[in-house]
Scaffold this active site. Structure first.
Site, PDB file in Angstrom:
ATOM      1  N   PRO A 145      -2.319  26.780 -29.645  1.00 18.87           N
ATOM      2  CA  PRO A 145      -1.891  27.029 -31.017  1.00 18.87           C
ATOM      3  C   PRO A 145      -2.054  28.482 -31.411  1.00 18.87           C
ATOM      4  CG  PRO A 145      -4.050  26.041 -30.998  1.00 18.87           C
ATOM      5  CD  PRO A 145      -3.578  26.038 -29.573  1.00 18.87           C
ATOM      6  N   GLY A 147      -3.322  31.145 -33.974  1.00 14.40           N
ATOM      7  CA  GLY A 147      -4.329  31.223 -35.016  1.00 14.40           C
ATOM      8  C   GLY A 147      -3.795  31.896 -36.261  1.00 14.40           C
ATOM      9  N   ALA A 148      -4.364  31.521 -37.420  1.00 16.11           N
ATOM     10  CA  ALA A 148      -3.898  32.070 -38.686  1.00 16.11           C
ATOM     11  C   ALA A 148      -4.279  33.530 -38.838  1.00 16.11           C
ATOM     12  CB  ALA A 148      -4.473  31.238 -39.828  1.00 16.11           C
ATOM     13  N   GLY A 150      -5.374  35.676 -36.179  1.00 14.57           N
ATOM     14  CA  GLY A 150      -5.479  36.376 -34.910  1.00 14.57           C
ATOM     15  C   GLY A 150      -4.549  35.772 -33.883  1.00 14.57           C
ATOM     16  N   ASP A 253      -9.200  24.572 -44.402  1.00 13.10           N
ATOM     17  CA  ASP A 253      -7.842  24.837 -43.921  1.00 13.10           C
ATOM     18  C   ASP A 253      -7.351  23.721 -43.003  1.00 13.10           C
ATOM     19  OD1 ASP A 253      -5.544  26.336 -44.000  1.00 13.10           O
ATOM     20  OD2 ASP A 253      -6.145  27.732 -42.433  1.00 13.10           O
TER      21      ASP A 253
END
Length: 467
Positions: A145, A147-148, A150, A253
């Protein structure tokens, strides 16, 4: 954006009050009411250790300027959680230009799946980093996935061959909270943190890799999920949330991209916005989370609790069953760049629940999206909900590769008891065609069918087909 209005009869009084206010007095009052320090996150022993590290920052900076070695920045080594937190505090409190000319990498490792050599852990010679886009939606590769805060890479330790996710964070954006929760709290449904390494001006966080990718990637590639898949994912997420909430930790989150599939479980990732409450209510200084999954109380910034995660999970359930986040179909992003006001005024988004949703699942989603957080169930309560615990005969036989192989083994055992001693004897087995079929059933062919199902499994939640 205003969420409160004042009556017109009080307007003149307020204007008069503002004219006579002394701004400096107001600032003094606010500073006394709201301390500038963040609330304590961990037990006193850990906080004391971090504070001791902060007290040495000035001395560390002077050592860096003089060219001398700083203990935290001299090598990559194994250490304790306390060592990792002290390391994180040190690099986040030191100006990034002190790191630009570092001769070698440094860091603290918590797991021996990472193998430094003589205090070094170098890219290409000790670990391979593969950009996530090269593996995204590649049938033969792991899904990782994004990352938000990084970039996320697929990493492989050259010596142990261990595959990991590696999140890259610029040192000036790195915060101790990026590692605190994962380092201090271990649970099977929380991605395990293996360590942190500083290369130049970038912090590399090594953690458990999601073999099946994120829920968001599953939705983008396969469309809406079936209800039994949603049940499977939800139970794992709730187990993780139940553990976090028992420690007074708010994830902040919960959304499809932060739920990642392993071969036999789903785990939560990205704890950069997480906090541990010291009171029953957390009063934030800013908005935390992704707005389309935010609860109304988070948007108001008047204090919230762990129940905010439950609301976000409810919004995530709608996304999983429809393939689209709540609100978006009725309020397109092109016309509504922000959903904060819509959520504040119109939540919960019950109209976005899928039409074919079962009564039990609808009840669970409605309970999760309850506007009043005091009436919202806890994670532990939802785990007992009948929607997540259907009768055994209604449960798909798709828990894991092991269960698939076990099921095949039981089937073969039953068939073997029914077989004559010599299955090649046509008088016993009937036709040669039947004989060949029985031989295949007793061979590795069936297990390979289960393995074929496994490859489907690791690309998302379990499926009904096993070959």
């Amino acid at each position: 954006m205003e969420y409160m209005s004042t009556g017109s009869d009080n307007k003149e009084e307020i204007d008069l009050l503002i004219k006579h206010l002394n701004v400096s007095d107001v600032i003094d009052i606010m500073e006394n009411l709201y301390a500038s320090e963040e609330p304590a996150v961990y037990e006193p022993s850990l906080m004391t250790m971090c504070q001791d590290s902060n007290q040495n920052d000035e001395r560390s900076k002077s050592l860096l300027l003089s060219g001398q070695e700083v203990p935290w920045l001299s090598s990559v080594r194994y250490g304790t959680v306390e060592d990792l937190l002290a390391f994180a505090n040190h690099i986040s409190n030191t100006a990034k230009h002190f790191y630009g000319q570092r001769p070698q990498e440094s860091g603290i490792l918590l797991n021996m799946v990472i193998t430094p050599q003589n205090g070094r852990y170098q890219i290409d010679s000790d670990v391979l980093l593969i950009p996530w886009k090269l593996t995204y939606r590649n049938i033969g590769s792991d899904f990782i996935p994004r990352g938000a805060f990084g970039k996320v890479y697929l990493a492989q330790d050259i010596k142990t061959k261990k595959r990991m996710a590696c999140k890259l964070i610029p040192v000036d954006q790195f915060k101790p909270s990026d590692v605190e929760i994962q380092a201090c709290f271990r649970h099977e449904n929380i991605a395990e943190l293996y360590g942190a390494v500083l290369w130049g001006e970038t912090v590399h966080l090594f953690m458990e890799a999601g073999e099946g990718g994120s829920v968001l990637e599953k939705l983008e590639s396969c469309g809406p999920m079936r209800e039994f898949e949603i049940i499977w994912v939800t139970k794992h997420v709730l187990k993780g949330l139940d553990f976090l909430h028992s420690k007074k930790v708010i994830h902040h989150d919960i959304k499809p991209s932060n739920i990642v599939f392993m071969s036999t479980k789903a785990v939560l990732v990205d704890f950069g916005l997480s906090v541990q409450m010291t009171e029953d209510v957390y009063f934030p200084k800013d908005l935390r989370g992704t707005e389309i999954y935010m609860s109304p109380e988070v948007i108001l910034c008047r204090g919230h609790s762990t129940k905010a995660d439950i609301y976000s999970l409810g919004a995530t359930l709608i996304h999983m069953q429809t393939g689209t986040p709540p609100w978006v179909k009725r309020y397109p992003r092109s016309a509504y760049p922000s959903y904060l006001y819509i959520i504040h005024k119109q939540a919960p988004p019950l109209e976005d629940i899928a039409d074919d949703c079962s009564p039990g699942m609808r009840e669970l989603i409605e309970a999760s999206l309850e506007r009043n957080p005091n009436h919202r169930p806890r994670a532990a309560d939802l785990l007992k909900h009948e929607a997540l615990n259907p009768p055994r005969e209604d449960q798909p036989r798709c828990q894991s590769l092991d269960s698939a192989l076990l099921e095949r083994k039981r089937l073969l055992s039953r068939k073997e008891l029914e077989l004559p001693e010599n299955i090649a004897d046509s008088s016993c087995t009937g036709s040669t065609e039947e004989s060949e079929m029985l031989k295949r059933q007793r061979s590795l062919y069936i297990d390979l069918g289960a393995l074929a199902g496994y490859f489907n499994l690791v690309r998302g939640p379990p499926t009904l087909e096993y070959g």
